[in-house]
Write a protein that holds these residues in place. Structure first.
Motif, PDB file in Angstrom:
ATOM      1  N   ASP A 173      -8.980   4.356 -10.890  1.00 28.62           N
ATOM      2  CA  ASP A 173      -7.650   4.362 -10.268  1.00 28.62           C
ATOM      3  C   ASP A 173      -6.565   3.724 -11.135  1.00 28.62           C
ATOM      4  O   ASP A 173      -5.577   3.193 -10.620  1.00 28.62           O
ATOM      5  CB  ASP A 173      -7.692   3.668  -8.902  1.00 28.62           C
ATOM      6  CG  ASP A 173      -8.545   4.404  -7.894  1.00 28.62           C
ATOM      7  OD1 ASP A 173      -8.685   5.630  -8.035  1.00 28.62           O
ATOM      8  OD2 ASP A 173      -9.090   3.764  -6.972  1.00 28.62           O
ATOM      9  N   ARG A 227       0.383   4.188  -2.676  1.00 33.04           N
ATOM     10  CA  ARG A 227       0.154   5.587  -2.281  1.00 33.04           C
ATOM     11  C   ARG A 227       1.098   6.508  -3.050  1.00 33.04           C
ATOM     12  O   ARG A 227       0.682   7.555  -3.573  1.00 33.04           O
ATOM     13  CB  ARG A 227       0.383   5.740  -0.777  1.00 33.04           C
ATOM     14  CG  ARG A 227       0.202   7.183  -0.284  1.00 33.04           C
ATOM     15  CD  ARG A 227       0.570   7.316   1.174  1.00 33.04           C
ATOM     16  NE  ARG A 227       1.980   7.012   1.412  1.00 33.04           N
ATOM     17  CZ  ARG A 227       2.556   7.011   2.608  1.00 33.04           C
ATOM     18  NH1 ARG A 227       1.831   7.277   3.678  1.00 33.04           N
ATOM     19  NH2 ARG A 227       3.838   6.719   2.736  1.00 33.04           N
ATOM     20  N   GLU A 284      -9.572  -4.785  -1.373  1.00 33.61           N
ATOM     21  CA  GLU A 284     -10.303  -5.946  -0.867  1.00 33.61           C
ATOM     22  C   GLU A 284     -11.773  -5.911  -1.264  1.00 33.61           C
ATOM     23  O   GLU A 284     -12.393  -6.958  -1.465  1.00 33.61           O
ATOM     24  CB  GLU A 284     -10.174  -6.020   0.655  1.00 33.61           C
ATOM     25  CG  GLU A 284      -8.767  -6.388   1.128  1.00 33.61           C
ATOM     26  CD  GLU A 284      -8.601  -6.235   2.634  1.00 33.61           C
ATOM     27  OE1 GLU A 284      -9.530  -5.676   3.285  1.00 33.61           O
ATOM     28  OE2 GLU A 284      -7.554  -6.643   3.166  1.00 33.61           O
ATOM     29  N   HIS A 285     -12.346  -4.710  -1.397  1.00 31.39           N
ATOM     30  CA  HIS A 285     -13.758  -4.568  -1.736  1.00 31.39           C
ATOM     31  C   HIS A 285     -13.994  -4.318  -3.225  1.00 31.39           C
ATOM     32  O   HIS A 285     -15.138  -4.128  -3.637  1.00 31.39           O
ATOM     33  CB  HIS A 285     -14.385  -3.438  -0.909  1.00 31.39           C
ATOM     34  CG  HIS A 285     -14.554  -3.780   0.539  1.00 31.39           C
ATOM     35  ND1 HIS A 285     -13.522  -3.718   1.446  1.00 31.39           N
ATOM     36  CD2 HIS A 285     -15.640  -4.221   1.226  1.00 31.39           C
ATOM     37  CE1 HIS A 285     -13.957  -4.075   2.645  1.00 31.39           C
ATOM     38  NE2 HIS A 285     -15.230  -4.397   2.541  1.00 31.39           N
ATOM     39  N   ARG A 325      -3.515   9.135  -0.421  1.00 32.49           N
ATOM     40  CA  ARG A 325      -4.428   8.172   0.176  1.00 32.49           C
ATOM     41  C   ARG A 325      -3.767   7.438   1.332  1.00 32.49           C
ATOM     42  O   ARG A 325      -2.560   7.157   1.308  1.00 32.49           O
ATOM     43  CB  ARG A 325      -4.918   7.182  -0.878  1.00 32.49           C
ATOM     44  CG  ARG A 325      -5.849   7.844  -1.893  1.00 32.49           C
ATOM     45  CD  ARG A 325      -6.285   6.893  -2.973  1.00 32.49           C
ATOM     46  NE  ARG A 325      -7.308   7.510  -3.829  1.00 32.49           N
ATOM     47  CZ  ARG A 325      -7.742   7.001  -4.957  1.00 32.49           C
ATOM     48  NH1 ARG A 325      -7.259   5.837  -5.384  1.00 32.49           N
ATOM     49  NH2 ARG A 325      -8.663   7.619  -5.670  1.00 32.49           N
ATOM     50  N   ASP A 326      -4.587   7.097   2.294  1.00 29.76           N
ATOM     51  CA  ASP A 326      -4.141   6.364   3.473  1.00 29.76           C
ATOM     52  C   ASP A 326      -3.875   4.908   3.085  1.00 29.76           C
ATOM     53  O   ASP A 326      -4.743   4.256   2.496  1.00 29.76           O
ATOM     54  CB  ASP A 326      -5.237   6.447   4.536  1.00 29.76           C
ATOM     55  CG  ASP A 326      -4.871   5.738   5.822  1.00 29.76           C
ATOM     56  OD1 ASP A 326      -3.810   5.083   5.872  1.00 29.76           O
ATOM     57  OD2 ASP A 326      -5.650   5.820   6.786  1.00 29.76           O
ATOM     58  N   PRO A 383       0.801  -1.227   0.000  1.00 32.78           N
ATOM     59  CA  PRO A 383       0.000   0.000   0.000  1.00 32.78           C
ATOM     60  C   PRO A 383       0.832   1.275   0.000  1.00 32.78           C
ATOM     61  O   PRO A 383       0.383   2.305  -0.503  1.00 32.78           O
ATOM     62  CB  PRO A 383      -0.841  -0.133   1.275  1.00 32.78           C
ATOM     63  CG  PRO A 383      -0.076  -1.081   2.146  1.00 32.78           C
ATOM     64  CD  PRO A 383       0.592  -2.037   1.215  1.00 32.78           C
ATOM     65  N   VAL A 412      -3.966   2.227   4.776  1.00 28.25           N
ATOM     66  CA  VAL A 412      -4.973   1.316   5.339  1.00 28.25           C
ATOM     67  C   VAL A 412      -6.221   1.311   4.454  1.00 28.25           C
ATOM     68  O   VAL A 412      -6.795   0.248   4.154  1.00 28.25           O
ATOM     69  CB  VAL A 412      -5.325   1.718   6.773  1.00 28.25           C
ATOM     70  CG1 VAL A 412      -6.474   0.847   7.309  1.00 28.25           C
ATOM     71  CG2 VAL A 412      -4.107   1.583   7.682  1.00 28.25           C
ATOM     72  N   LYS A 413      -6.644   2.485   4.011  1.00 27.30           N
ATOM     73  CA  LYS A 413      -7.823   2.565   3.149  1.00 27.30           C
ATOM     74  C   LYS A 413      -7.535   2.019   1.753  1.00 27.30           C
ATOM     75  O   LYS A 413      -8.442   1.527   1.082  1.00 27.30           O
ATOM     76  CB  LYS A 413      -8.311   4.017   3.078  1.00 27.30           C
ATOM     77  CG  LYS A 413      -8.906   4.512   4.383  1.00 27.30           C
ATOM     78  CD  LYS A 413      -9.514   5.892   4.224  1.00 27.30           C
ATOM     79  CE  LYS A 413     -10.186   6.336   5.515  1.00 27.30           C
ATOM     80  NZ  LYS A 413     -10.814   7.673   5.384  1.00 27.30           N
ATOM     81  N   ILE A 414      -6.286   2.105   1.313  1.00 26.52           N
ATOM     82  CA  ILE A 414      -5.923   1.518   0.024  1.00 26.52           C
ATOM     83  C   ILE A 414      -6.148   0.015   0.054  1.00 26.52           C
ATOM     84  O   ILE A 414      -6.742  -0.567  -0.862  1.00 26.52           O
ATOM     85  CB  ILE A 414      -4.457   1.843  -0.327  1.00 26.52           C
ATOM     86  CG1 ILE A 414      -4.322   3.325  -0.705  1.00 26.52           C
ATOM     87  CG2 ILE A 414      -3.960   0.956  -1.467  1.00 26.52           C
ATOM     88  CD1 ILE A 414      -2.891   3.766  -0.932  1.00 26.52           C
ATOM     89  N   LYS A 450      -8.167  -1.605   2.009  1.00 25.50           N
ATOM     90  CA  LYS A 450      -9.610  -1.828   2.108  1.00 25.50           C
ATOM     91  C   LYS A 450     -10.278  -1.673   0.743  1.00 25.50           C
ATOM     92  O   LYS A 450     -11.165  -2.460   0.377  1.00 25.50           O
ATOM     93  CB  LYS A 450     -10.221  -0.849   3.111  1.00 25.50           C
ATOM     94  CG  LYS A 450     -11.696  -1.073   3.377  1.00 25.50           C
ATOM     95  CD  LYS A 450     -12.213  -0.113   4.443  1.00 25.50           C
ATOM     96  CE  LYS A 450     -13.688  -0.342   4.719  1.00 25.50           C
ATOM     97  NZ  LYS A 450     -14.200   0.590   5.768  1.00 25.50           N
ATOM     98  N   SER A 451      -9.844  -0.684  -0.030  1.00 26.66           N
ATOM     99  CA  SER A 451     -10.456  -0.461  -1.348  1.00 26.66           C
ATOM    100  C   SER A 451     -10.194  -1.625  -2.288  1.00 26.66           C
ATOM    101  O   SER A 451     -11.068  -2.025  -3.067  1.00 26.66           O
ATOM    102  CB  SER A 451      -9.935   0.844  -1.955  1.00 26.66           C
ATOM    103  OG  SER A 451      -8.583   0.719  -2.357  1.00 26.66           O
TER     104      SER A 451
END
Length: 218
Positions: free
Chosen positions: A138, A77, A98-99, A88-89, A73, A91-93, A95-96
């Motif tokens: 992205d 970033r 994974e979803h 971008r964070d 990640p 951690v949120k990368i 999560k994005s």
């Protein structure tokens, strides 16, 4: 007829016609020039009995992976900050990705990078409900690796993976200004029937909320 190639022997007879796959951006005949996109070029080699086969002229330098174990990640970033100008964070990368319905990262092999760490040089993801809507977002390629067909192959990877999962057959993109020319060049066009809208404020004011609670119209 192209066959599986035997081990390369000394002095094979290589035909003058070069072959390319869909990601190459140049074409020529003859053996005196150097192909621009090394990973895309192959040569047809004549072997005994009038048969021929295809040998890669150069080893593949890139790996296209949807494995979360290949995701860094912090590198993503930095890549998005350098290309799409967004921060971008990490951690949120994660999560994005994974979803996401599908994602892909492009890894440069070690011979292109100093040291032993694999470098992420490209990324893209697709979000979808799996039935009606599919949006590509992205997509980014490191500037040092652009103009090699990597971005185009990222989009193709996302589309093909979605089709294999029996997902939507239509694909949309809402690229930022820096990426619009790229999407135009690979076949995306503006659709006047749809407008991209961004939510700017509170979802409901107090009057709307009270109306919904009471089941009456304002």
């Amino acid at each position: 007829m192209a066959l599986a190639c035997p081990p390369l022997r000394p002095s094979p007879k290589i035909s003058p016609q070069w072959m390319r796959n869909w990601s190459s951006d140049s074409w020529f005949n003859g053996s005196t020039q150097t192909p621009k996109v090394r990973i895309s070029w192959r040569a047809r080699v004549n072997i005994s009995g009038g048969r021929s086969c295809v040998w890669p002229l150069f080893p593949s330098r890139y790996i296209y992976s949807s494995d979360m174990t290949d995701v860094d990640p912090v590198q993503l970033r930095e890549l998005w900050a350098k290309t799409l100008k967004v921060r971008r964070d990490p951690v949120k990368i994660l999560k994005s990705l994974e979803h996401s319905f599908v994602f892909v990262v492009v890894l440069a092999r070690e011979e292109e990078v100093e040291g032993t760490q694999t470098k992420i040089v490209g990324v893209g993801r697709l979000i979808s409900d799996g039935a009606f809507i599919a949006t590509i977002c992205d997509v980014a390629v490191d500037p040092a690796y652009q103009r090699r067909g990597i971005g185009r192959k990222i989009v193709k990877y996302l589309v093909k993976a979605t089709e294999k999962m029996d997902g939507p057959s239509g694909f949309a993109a809402f690229p930022p200004p820096l990426a619009r020319r790229f999407f135009w060049m690979i076949g995306f066009r503006y659709d006047k029937k749809f407008y991209f809208m961004v939510y700017q404020g509170k979802l409901l004011d107090n009057r709307d909320a009270n109306s919904l609670d009471s089941g009456t119209k304002s």
